[in-house]
Every structure is written in structure tokens, then in C-alpha cells.
Write an enzyme that holds these catalytic residues in place. Structure first.
Site, PDB file in Angstrom:
ATOM      1  CB  ILE A 255       0.597 -58.560 -47.951  1.00  0.00           C
ATOM      2  CG1 ILE A 255       1.492 -59.057 -46.785  1.00  0.00           C
ATOM      3  CG2 ILE A 255      -0.541 -59.310 -48.322  1.00  0.00           C
ATOM      4  CD1 ILE A 255       0.483 -59.001 -45.520  1.00  0.00           C
TER       5      ILE A 255
ATOM      6  CG  ASN B 283       3.026 -44.090 -51.160  1.00  0.00           C
ATOM      7  OD1 ASN B 283       3.577 -45.245 -51.075  1.00  0.00           O
ATOM      8  ND2 ASN B 283       2.589 -43.384 -50.198  1.00  0.00           N
TER       9      ASN B 283
ATOM     10  CE1 TYR C 200      -1.322 -51.906 -39.135  1.00  0.00           C
ATOM     11  CE2 TYR C 200      -1.216 -53.454 -37.316  1.00  0.00           C
ATOM     12  CZ  TYR C 200      -1.249 -52.958 -38.765  1.00  0.00           C
ATOM     13  OH  TYR C 200      -1.362 -54.079 -39.670  1.00  0.00           O
TER      14      TYR C 200
ATOM     15  CB  ILE D 122      14.106 -64.164 -26.881  1.00  0.00           C
ATOM     16  CG1 ILE D 122      14.603 -65.127 -27.969  1.00  0.00           C
ATOM     17  CG2 ILE D 122      12.819 -64.449 -26.423  1.00  0.00           C
ATOM     18  CD1 ILE D 122      15.085 -66.441 -27.543  1.00  0.00           C
TER      19      ILE D 122
ATOM     20  N   GLY E 105       3.394 -53.941 -24.926  1.00  0.00           N
ATOM     21  CA  GLY E 105       2.000 -54.317 -25.435  1.00  0.00           C
ATOM     22  C   GLY E 105       1.953 -55.734 -26.377  1.00  0.00           C
TER      23      GLY E 105
HETATM   24  C1  UD1 Z   1       2.937 -58.179 -35.943  1.00  0.00           C
HETATM   25  C2  UD1 Z   1       2.589 -56.721 -36.049  1.00  0.00           C
HETATM   26  C3  UD1 Z   1       1.444 -56.327 -36.194  1.00  0.00           C
HETATM   27  C4  UD1 Z   1       0.576 -57.236 -36.987  1.00  0.00           C
HETATM   28  C5  UD1 Z   1       0.655 -58.450 -36.399  1.00  0.00           C
HETATM   29  C6  UD1 Z   1      -0.176 -59.541 -36.964  1.00  0.00           C
HETATM   30  C7  UD1 Z   1       4.552 -55.104 -35.140  1.00  0.00           C
HETATM   31  C8  UD1 Z   1       5.189 -54.554 -34.174  1.00  0.00           C
HETATM   32  N1  UD1 Z   1       3.613 -56.139 -35.048  1.00  0.00           N
HETATM   33  O1  UD1 Z   1       2.661 -58.522 -34.556  1.00  0.00           O
HETATM   34  O2  UD1 Z   1       1.476 -55.078 -36.902  1.00  0.00           O
HETATM   35  O3  UD1 Z   1      -0.728 -56.823 -36.726  1.00  0.00           O
HETATM   36  O4  UD1 Z   1       1.949 -59.118 -36.686  1.00  0.00           O
HETATM   37  O5  UD1 Z   1       0.173 -59.598 -38.231  1.00  0.00           O
HETATM   38  O6  UD1 Z   1       5.090 -55.162 -36.414  1.00  0.00           O
HETATM   39  N2  UD1 Z   1      10.171 -60.879 -31.164  1.00  0.00           N
HETATM   40  C9  UD1 Z   1      11.326 -61.131 -30.436  1.00  0.00           C
HETATM   41  N3  UD1 Z   1      12.521 -60.577 -30.974  1.00  0.00           N
HETATM   42  C10 UD1 Z   1      12.453 -59.775 -32.334  1.00  0.00           C
HETATM   43  C11 UD1 Z   1      11.244 -59.586 -32.613  1.00  0.00           C
HETATM   44  C12 UD1 Z   1      10.014 -60.140 -32.206  1.00  0.00           C
HETATM   45  O7  UD1 Z   1      11.344 -61.726 -29.519  1.00  0.00           O
HETATM   46  O8  UD1 Z   1      13.700 -59.313 -32.607  1.00  0.00           O
HETATM   47  C13 UD1 Z   1       9.090 -61.534 -30.537  1.00  0.00           C
HETATM   48  C14 UD1 Z   1       7.712 -60.784 -30.317  1.00  0.00           C
HETATM   49  O9  UD1 Z   1       7.967 -60.041 -28.944  1.00  0.00           O
HETATM   50  C15 UD1 Z   1       6.446 -61.494 -30.443  1.00  0.00           C
HETATM   51  C16 UD1 Z   1       7.157 -62.418 -31.713  1.00  0.00           C
HETATM   52  O10 UD1 Z   1       8.614 -62.401 -31.820  1.00  0.00           O
HETATM   53  O11 UD1 Z   1       6.502 -62.550 -29.277  1.00  0.00           O
HETATM   54  C17 UD1 Z   1       6.492 -61.817 -32.919  1.00  0.00           C
HETATM   55  O12 UD1 Z   1       6.857 -60.537 -33.176  1.00  0.00           O
HETATM   56  P1  UD1 Z   1       6.809 -59.749 -34.548  1.00  0.00           P
HETATM   57  O13 UD1 Z   1       7.151 -60.536 -35.618  1.00  0.00           O
HETATM   58  O14 UD1 Z   1       6.891 -58.299 -34.309  1.00  0.00           O
HETATM   59  O15 UD1 Z   1       4.899 -59.660 -34.490  1.00  0.00           O
HETATM   60  P2  UD1 Z   1       3.760 -59.335 -33.778  1.00  0.00           P
HETATM   61  O16 UD1 Z   1       4.312 -58.331 -32.732  1.00  0.00           O
HETATM   62  O17 UD1 Z   1       3.208 -60.393 -33.108  1.00  0.00           O
END
Ligand code: UD1
Length: 338
Positions: free
Chosen positions: A12, A33, A150, A224, A300
């Protein structure tokens, strides 16, 4: 103006540096860093115009203080942080030290050196796992209740900023609570859309990054996480925002603070897409039908998290330009290919 960008070689931060270099004549000092940021990113930014780079960890408190003094810094944009949620659960002290302690020291140095503007990258993770989702999304008054170190490390930094600004009349801040940031550099001059910078973080866990890796053939398949949520198609719903729209808000925030007081803003499009919709969009724009399996819910993960962005749109007059899931997926894919 002399601007310090911490974490300016990261995902970002680098998009904000790019826009600062392209659209302003400010003097830019990037501090990083290089734990996750890269030299390649800095090289790409250097082609836009010159800026100063200092390789330093924020835990070097005396050096940070010296840098602010020597460069006569008047605005800080603070992106440097650890951001992996599961890692924060396993190693909370890393997060409280890297995020909360280092941010607290940076704020202390800012006050000592009369830096009067501080823009802080916070996260929607401060809202934790909302027990209900308001019709228009989560607004800034919604209960903050992080469910992992976090999110807590970021919320604690928010509090330090708020209390400091209450006590120091010439210190102002903007806190941005990011929703799901995705996509890569939109290169206006190149109709082929070839991003110069993007997300290079190794072992990324983010959905759009993982889907891009699958479309590029870097990953064989993906899963998923949960298809039994109470959402439109049973999969998790999130508010995905293009990184260049997010970056632009930071430029606006600096102007905003000239005539307005400190504040906290959500930043997202206020619109939710399910995991299934995101994967289908990635497959459509890339014409690659990669394998997608089902897996249990990830610990979570809330069912849905969508921002109410009324405040940033009305108070800061922020106008997003890339609210388009296809463009977000396409730019992420093009970056991944590079
Ligand atoms: C992410 C970050 C969090 C940040 C937030 C807001 C992580 C774990 N979380 O949240 O630090 O504060 O964005 O910017 O890094 N999913 C799948 N399959 C995958 C990956 C994800 O189904 O392989 C789903 C997850 O369950 C979720 C959605 O996709 O429902 C989004 O997930 P992700 O992109 O990891 O973001 P968040 O967990 O929402």
C-alpha cells in the site's frame, strides 16, 4: 512539504508514494526495513521521479528521531507494520512491538520534532467479528472489538494517536480503517494495463492475490473457506477496494488536515462481493478455469464485512474511480504475471 512515508516499499505504501511522486512536488523520504518491501518496487518508483530512501527498522528509535529532524519532516504517512492475522495469534509480541510500540515511538518523535500531520493505516480488523451487519455497512461509530492481536495492535495505536492529539493542540491525525485492499497500479499511460508495482508479499493469504496466483499457474488450486455462512451464496462477503483509490484518499487526507480537525474514516466501496463471485470474476477476466475446492471455515472469519463509507465521501469528498471488481481482478492478475 517534506513527507516521511514509513513502509513505502510495501504494497500500500508504494502506491501512495507513486501518487505523491506523480501528482505533487513534495520532497518524499521513504523509510523501510525491506522485510517485505522490495528493491524492485523502489526502482520502479525511482523512474517516476527522485526521492530519498532510508533502509531502517522503526525500532531504531534514535535514528528515527534524527531522520525527522534532519529532513525537516512536517507530515508522516505511516504504513510500516506486520499484517498477517494467524501469525499475530502465534506471536502476539511481534505485533505489539512492531505495530503498537514502534508506532508509539514514531508519534513521540513526531511531537518532539513538531511534525503536525500524521496519517495512520488502520484496519477493519478493529471491528472484529460483528454480531450483526447494519443495512448500510459498518460505520466508524460501530463497536471496536478486535478478535486477534493484529487488530488489537492497530486499535491500541489509534488510541495513542487520539490521546496525543488531545494533549497537543498542533498535532493532527487521520486514521484510515482499510477494508479489503486489492489490485495493482493502474498505469494511465499504458492501455495494455501493465502495473509497475503490486503486492509482492510472500505467502500471501488474501483471496484476490491467491486467485491471481492460480490464474497465472503459480498455484495449482485454491479453496473456498466455508460455504455455509448466512450470505447470498453461503460464502464470505467482503468489501474489496482498489489500492489506487485507497492511495488517493491519503493524498486527500493531507489537504483535508489543512483546514479540518483529526478524524477516523472507514475506507471501502460500501459494497460486498462473495468469495464465489470474486473467483468467478477472476476466471472470467483471465479466461483460466483453475480448480477450486471447498474447505471448512477459517477461524475468526466473519460472514460479511462491508463498510459504510458515507463519512469519507461527504467530509473528505473522496471520489473512488476504480469501483469495478473486474478491474481489480485484472490488475492483480497482470501484476502477478509480471
Ligand atoms: C484481510 C486481512 C486482514 C485485514 C482485512 C481488511 C488476513 C487473514 N486478513 O481480511 O488483516 O485487516 O483484510 O483489510 O490477512 N478466502 C477463501 N479462500 C482463500 C482466501 C480467502 O475462501 O484462499 C475467503 C476468506 O475466508 C474471506 C474472504 O475470502 O471470506 C477474504 O479473505 P482475505 O482476503 O484473507 O481477507 P480478510 O480475511 O477479510
Amino acid at each position: 512539504m517534506n513527507i516521511l512515508v514509513t513502509g513505502g516499499a510495501g504494497y500500500i505504501g508504494s502506491h501512495v508514494v507513486k501518487q505523491l511522486l506523480e501528482t505533487t512536488s513534495y520532497t518524499i523520504v521513504v523509510l523501510d526495513n525491506l522485510s517485505t518491501g522490495s528493491h524492485q518496487t523502489l526502482d520502479s518508483l525511482g523512474k517516476v521521479r527522485d526521492f530519498k530512501f532510508i533502509e531502517l527498522d522503526l525500532k531504531e528509535f534514535d535514528s528515527v528521531n534524527m531522520i525527522l529532524k534532519e529532513n525537516n519532516i512536517d507530515t508522516i504517512l505511516h504504513f510500516a507494520a506486520s499484517i498477517v492475522v494467524p501469525e499475530s495469534v502465534e506471536n502476539p509480541l511481534k505485533y505489539y512491538l512492531n505495530n503498537t510500540v514502534n508506532t508509539t515511538n514514531l508519534i513521540n518523535c513526531a511531537v518532539e520534532n513538531k511534525v503536525n500531520k500524521f496519517i495512520f493505516s488502520s484496519t477493519a480488523a478493529v471491528y472484529g467479528e460483528p454480531t450483526y451487519l447494519p443495512l448500510n455497512g459498518v460505520d466508524e461509530e460501530f463497536l471496536t472489538k478486535p478478535i486477534n492481536p493484529y487488530g488489537m495492535s492497530k486499535l491500541m495505536s489509534e488510541k495513542v494517536l487520539e490521546d496525543t492529539a488531545k494533549a497537543c493542540s498542533d498535532f493532527k491525525y487521520i486514521i484510515f480503517r482499510y477494508f479489503n485492499v486489492a489490485g495493482a497500479d493502474v498505469n494511465y499511460e499504458d492501455e495494455q494495463l501493465k502495473p509497475r508495482i503490486g503486492q509482492s508479499f510472500p505467502n500471501a493469504t488474501h483471496l484476490i492475490k491467491i486467485a491471481s496466483e492460480c490464474a497465472c499457474g503459480k498455484r495449482e488450486k485454491m479453496a473456498i473457506f466455508g460455504n455455509d455462512f448466512n450470505t447470498k451464496d453461503g460464502t464470505g462477503v467482503r468489501d474489496y477496494i482498489h489500492v489506487d483509490d485507497l492511495a488517493n484518499a491519503h493524498i486527500k487526507a493531507m489537504e483535508y488536515l489543512e483546514n479540518n480537525s483529526s478524524d477516523v474514516f472507514n475506507i471501502g466501496y460500501g459494497q460486498g462481493y462473495s468469495v464465489k463471485e470474486v473467483i468467478e470474476t477472476m476466471q472470467t477476466v483471465t479466461s483460466v478455469k483453475f480448480t477450486v475446492n471447498s474447505a471448512p471455515r477459517r477461524a475468526g472469519d466473519p460472514a460479511a464485512l462491508i463498510s459504510d463509507n458515507t463519512k469519507i465521501k461527504t467530509k473528505m469528498n473522496w471520489k473512488p474511480k476504480y469501483n469495478n471488481l473486474e478491474l481489480i481482478c485484472k490488475s492483480s492478475f497482470e501484476w502477478e504475471k509480471r
